[in-house]
Design an enzyme around this catalytic site. Structure first.
Site, PDB file in Angstrom:
ATOM      1  N   CYS A  60       0.862  -1.181   0.000  1.00 29.13           N
ATOM      2  CA  CYS A  60       0.000   0.000   0.000  1.00 29.13           C
ATOM      3  C   CYS A  60       0.899   1.232   0.000  1.00 29.13           C
ATOM      4  CB  CYS A  60      -0.957  -0.024   1.188  1.00 29.13           C
ATOM      5  SG  CYS A  60      -0.139   0.069   2.797  1.00 29.13           S
ATOM      6  N   HIS A  61       0.466   2.300   0.634  1.00 27.80           N
ATOM      7  CA  HIS A  61       1.277   3.518   0.675  1.00 27.80           C
ATOM      8  C   HIS A  61       2.340   3.445   1.765  1.00 27.80           C
ATOM      9  CE1 HIS A  61       2.471   7.681   0.328  1.00 27.80           C
ATOM     10  NE2 HIS A  61       2.290   7.808   1.635  1.00 27.80           N
TER      11      HIS A  61
END
Length: 102
Positions: A68-69
């Site tokens: 993800c981020h």
């Protein structure tokens, strides 16, 4: 003993993904985030719709590498995927720590 506190290394994880024929690289950020930048070869299924993975990856023993981020959503996605019966799921953490070209 302290390995439980070790954060995932996305750079090592991507190497493992690339060396694992048939594996799937899964980006669980939003479609907008994915559209801005993503790791080549990944598919996007946002965390909010993680159940949709069953339509893209039917075989629950296929190795899944999840990012993800920053690592929070990937950790939650890994937990959800395991609860769905996916047996080979690896949390890569966040793309913000990725050192190669995007």
């Amino acid at each position: 003993m302290f390995s439980i506190f070790k954060k995932p290394d996305i750079n090592e994880g991507i190497k493992a993904f690339r060396n694992n024929k048939g594996a799937v690289l899964l980006d669980v950020r939003t479609q907008q985030e994915y559209g801005q930048k993503h790791i080549e070869g990944s598919i996007n299924i946002p965390l909010q719709t993680i159940e949709a993975i069953q339509f893209k990856v039917e075989n629950r023993s296929v190795p899944l590498y999840v990012y993800c981020h920053s690592g929070g959503r990937s950790a939650r996605a890994v937990k959800a995927l395991r609860q769905m019966g996916y047996s080979d799921v690896t949390d890569l953490g966040g793309i913000i720590n990725y050192k190669n070209e995007i």
